[in-house]
Design an enzyme around this catalytic site. Structure first.
Site, PDB file in Angstrom:
ATOM      1  N   GLU A 140      10.551  -4.729   4.608  1.00 26.18           N
ATOM      2  CA  GLU A 140      10.631  -6.119   4.148  1.00 26.18           C
ATOM      3  C   GLU A 140      10.338  -6.214   2.656  1.00 26.18           C
ATOM      4  O   GLU A 140      11.062  -6.848   1.883  1.00 26.18           O
ATOM      5  CB  GLU A 140       9.619  -7.004   4.901  1.00 26.18           C
TER       6      GLU A 140
ATOM      7  N   HIS B 212      -4.861 -34.167  17.338  1.00 24.63           N
ATOM      8  CA  HIS B 212      -3.783 -35.061  17.777  1.00 24.63           C
ATOM      9  C   HIS B 212      -2.687 -34.300  18.506  1.00 24.63           C
ATOM     10  O   HIS B 212      -1.608 -34.835  18.733  1.00 24.63           O
ATOM     11  CB  HIS B 212      -3.223 -35.822  16.570  1.00 24.63           C
TER      12      HIS B 212
ATOM     13  N   GLU C 203      -5.013  -7.266  15.014  1.00 21.82           N
ATOM     14  CA  GLU C 203      -4.562  -5.932  14.636  1.00 21.82           C
ATOM     15  C   GLU C 203      -5.729  -4.944  14.733  1.00 21.82           C
ATOM     16  O   GLU C 203      -5.533  -3.767  15.041  1.00 21.82           O
ATOM     17  CB  GLU C 203      -3.986  -5.962  13.219  1.00 21.82           C
TER      18      GLU C 203
ATOM     19  N   LYS D 139       7.488  -0.576  12.511  1.00 21.50           N
ATOM     20  CA  LYS D 139       8.106  -0.277  11.217  1.00 21.50           C
ATOM     21  C   LYS D 139       9.303   0.664  11.357  1.00 21.50           C
ATOM     22  O   LYS D 139      10.188   0.656  10.536  1.00 21.50           O
ATOM     23  CB  LYS D 139       7.082   0.328  10.254  1.00 21.50           C
TER      24      LYS D 139
ATOM     25  N   GLY E  28      -5.008  -2.388   5.168  1.00 18.45           N
ATOM     26  CA  GLY E  28      -4.208  -3.531   4.703  1.00 18.45           C
ATOM     27  C   GLY E  28      -4.882  -4.868   4.972  1.00 18.45           C
ATOM     28  O   GLY E  28      -5.012  -5.713   4.076  1.00 18.45           O
ATOM     29  N   ARG E  29      -5.335  -5.076   6.194  1.00 23.44           N
ATOM     30  CA  ARG E  29      -5.912  -6.375   6.552  1.00 23.44           C
ATOM     31  C   ARG E  29      -7.326  -6.568   6.013  1.00 23.44           C
ATOM     32  O   ARG E  29      -7.935  -7.606   6.222  1.00 23.44           O
ATOM     33  CB  ARG E  29      -5.887  -6.552   8.073  1.00 23.44           C
TER      34      ARG E  29
ATOM     35  N   LYS F 220       0.838  -1.200   0.000  1.00 28.93           N
ATOM     36  CA  LYS F 220       0.000   0.000   0.000  1.00 28.93           C
ATOM     37  C   LYS F 220       0.876   1.255   0.000  1.00 28.93           C
ATOM     38  O   LYS F 220       0.691   2.159  -0.787  1.00 28.93           O
ATOM     39  CB  LYS F 220      -0.905  -0.036   1.236  1.00 28.93           C
TER      40      LYS F 220
HETATM   41  C1  G6Q Z   1      -2.560  -4.010   7.893  1.00 32.67           C
HETATM   42  C2  G6Q Z   1      -1.331  -3.459   8.436  1.00 32.67           C
HETATM   43  C3  G6Q Z   1      -0.065  -4.114   7.964  1.00 32.67           C
HETATM   44  C4  G6Q Z   1       0.312  -3.763   6.516  1.00 32.67           C
HETATM   45  C5  G6Q Z   1       1.741  -4.223   6.267  1.00 32.67           C
HETATM   46  C6  G6Q Z   1       2.176  -3.950   4.848  1.00 32.67           C
HETATM   47  O1  G6Q Z   1      -3.679  -3.633   8.169  1.00 32.67           O
HETATM   48  O2  G6Q Z   1      -1.308  -2.101   8.273  1.00 32.67           O
HETATM   49  O3  G6Q Z   1      -0.104  -5.497   8.085  1.00 32.67           O
HETATM   50  O4  G6Q Z   1      -0.566  -4.362   5.625  1.00 32.67           O
HETATM   51  O5  G6Q Z   1       2.599  -3.605   7.168  1.00 32.67           O
HETATM   52  O6  G6Q Z   1       2.091  -2.594   4.530  1.00 32.67           O
HETATM   53  P1  G6Q Z   1       2.267  -2.118   3.049  1.00 32.67           P
HETATM   54  O7  G6Q Z   1       1.165  -2.706   2.217  1.00 32.67           O
HETATM   55  O8  G6Q Z   1       2.188  -0.614   3.087  1.00 32.67           O
HETATM   56  O9  G6Q Z   1       3.602  -2.601   2.577  1.00 32.67           O
END
Ligand code: G6Q
Length: 541
Positions: free
Chosen positions: A213, A385, A354, A505, A268-269, A207
């Site tokens: 990462e 199990h 989250e 972050k 994001g989620r 986003k």
């Molecule tokens: C989701 C969070 C988090 C985010 C990641 C990736 O709701 O904000 O999990 O999706 O940190 O972020 P970017 O899409 O900006 O790389």
């Protein structure tokens, strides 16, 4: 809403009701009402929810629904659907429901109808997916794309991976799909070791297009492709991006014509059904993706219109509050009886934890009650199990959602009855246990009986659907999204920000140069962190 949750009349009424029924036994409840199993059930969007095996009476549901009314859950839901900026700490609308609104629906943010934009991106995704799937989109050397790697983390990873696993049977089996999230180089190495760069397409999903990462893995991917194909021009054919940051994307060298957009009103989620789902669409095809969206939308409509006491997400959200706040349950187990849903618990872990892991209410007060529970789980029957033992006979109360399907997807259809027999048997055993009398009657020696007693009274929801299809996956995800929303509305928290994640972050960025510098750095952390960094530097060599 200004009134604190714990001062609400329905909260007091629920507390008094809890004190009265906290020791009530499921055995008794079922004995008293032979129709309980039929009665305490609701159905929508292809999902049947049996909530009869919960430690509740009709009065519990009446009071919980009363709580939802007093806390304005329906008003907050309507505000979300109207595009109001209910994510107050980020001053954003929360409109994942617009991502699956049919063409022609109107949903406005700041006076602009966002639905046409959503469909423009979906059309662009469909055209691109079609070209990749048909082989028309070729790699730099003219080879067909056979491998798709989604590079992204958190909300830009868990949904695509979960959906790919869930819908494997519907995917193009001639193609490989992989997901790289972790900055650990092993993740990239493992995802690419057996692939030909000339046949591999990377989808950079971020986003913000700034996440450490993802940017690190993206740079590595770029080197991997350019070194192998010996040309910078290869980037244009082997990389596309999904982002809200057009500038960042073009700086990376991707033509923004190959960027799939989404918007700040998609968290994001909550984004697996936006352009973040591009890998899903390539895997299952545009028609499959349309079905997935239709399932989401079916559940949205149910959530928006059904009476609270028949509303699946509202009921599930309220039951979560019941165990979390009155029984003091710390966790909820998610047990899908479908191997393809093995990443579903991890997906829900982010969605719930989250969203509702917050300690300050919307009116800026420290909460004086528990908020989001810990979510965890594994597919059945595997979990039976290992850790189910603790659920059956341990000292902790762990409400569980058991999710099952009536029609199998594999050709080995004879397995399905065995799988589902286990789901039904576990729900039954958790609810009703095994008494000392029953054990004795079955010949258990006296000295052993206490160890073998299963007290039962362990609550479960059972969610049953016909088959694990794209449409059902959409409905299932939306069910949990709206259950999370319901919980957040009761707790009066902002379920749509993530300041703890933002903190994470930036934290590492201070330490990275201390690990990378060739000169011994002057460390100014606490003594533990200083020692650990020193030890790492010397052992790494
Ligand atoms: C989701 C969070 C988090 C985010 C990641 C990736 O709701 O904000 O999990 O999706 O940190 O972020 P970017 O899409 O900006 O790389």
């Amino acid at each position: 809403m200004n009134q604190r949750l714990t001062e609400a009349p329905s909260w007091h009424a629920l507390q008094a009701h809890y004190d009265k029924i906290k020791d009530i036994q499921l055995r008794q409840l079922f004995a008293d009402d032979p129709n309980r199993g039929d009665r305490l059930a609701a159905e929508a969007a292809g999902l049947y929810l049996d909530y009869s095996k919960n430690r509740i009476t009709d009065e519990t549901i009446r009071l919980l629904v009363q709580l939802a009314k007093e806390r304005g859950v329906a008003d907050r839901r309507n505000a979300m659907f109207r595009g109001e900026k209910i994510n107050i700490t980020e001053d954003r609308a929360v409109l994942h429901v617009a991502l699956r609104a049919p063409r022609g629906t109107q949903i406005k943010v700041d006076g602009v109808d966002v639905v046409p934009e959503v469909h423009a991106v979906l059309d662009k995704m469909a055209a691109f997916s079609g070209r990749v799937r048909s082989g028309e989109w070729k790699g730099h050397t003219g080879k067909r794309i056979k491998n798709v790697i989604n590079v992204g983390i958190g909300g830009s990873y868990l949904g695509p991976e979960m959906a790919y696993d869930a819908l494997r049977t519907f995917t193009d089996r001639a193609m490989k799909f992989r997901f790289v999230a972790n900055v650990d180089g092993a993740a990239f190495a493992e995802a690419t070791h057996d692939l030909d760069p000339a046949e591999t397409l990377f989808i950079l999903s971020s986003k913000t297009f700034t996440t450490l990462e993802t940017m690190t893995n993206a740079a590595t991917a770029r080197r991997w492709v350019v070194n192998a194909l010996k040309s910078d021009a290869a980037v244009a054919k082997h990389f596309v991006a999904v982002s809200t940051n057009a500038q960042g994307v073009s700086k990376f060298g991707i033509d923004t014509a190959n960027m799939f957009e989404f918007w700040d009103w998609v968290g994001g989620r909550y984004s697996m059904d936006s352009a973040i789902g591009l890998s899903t669409m390539i895997a299952i095809g545009p028609k499959g993706f349309e079905d997935l969206l239709a399932g989401f939308h079916d559940m949205d409509e149910h959530f928006r219109t059904a009476p609270l006491e028949k509303n699946l997400p509202i009921l599930m959200g309220l039951l979560t509050v019941w165990y979390n706040n009155f029984f003091g349950a710390q966790t909820i187990g998610i047990m899908p009886y479908a191997d393809n849903l093995k990443r579903f618990p991890a997906y829900l872990q982010q969605l719930q934890m989250e969203s509702n892991g917050k300690h300050v209410s919307l009116d800026c007060q420290q909460v004086n009650y528990q908020t989001g529970p810990i979510i965890w789980g594994e597919p059945g029957t595997d979990g039976q199990h290992s850790f189910y033992q603790l659920i059956h006979q341990g000292t902790k109360l762990i409400p569980c959602d058991l999710i099952g399907f009536c029609k199998p997807l594999s050709e080995f259809t004879d397995h399905q009855d065995l799988l589902m027999a286990n789901l039904f048997a576990q729900a039954e055993a958790l609810a009703f246990g095994k008494t000392a009398e029953e054990l004795k009657a079955a010949g258990s020696p006296d000295s052993q009986t206490p160890f073998r007693v299963c007290e039962g009274n362990r609550p479960t929801n059972t969610i049953l659907a016909e088959q694990l299809t794209p449409r059902v996956v959409g409905a299932l995800v939306a069910l949990y999204e709206h259950s999370v929303f319901t919980q957040g509305a009761i707790w009066a928290i902002d379920s749509f920000d993530q300041w703890g994640v933002e903190l994470g972050k930036v934290l590492a960025t201070r330490i990275i140069p201390e690990l990378q510098s060739s000169a011994e750095p002057k460390l100014k952390h606490d003594s533990s962190t200083n020692t650990l960094i020193g030890r790492y530097r010397s052992l790494r060599g």
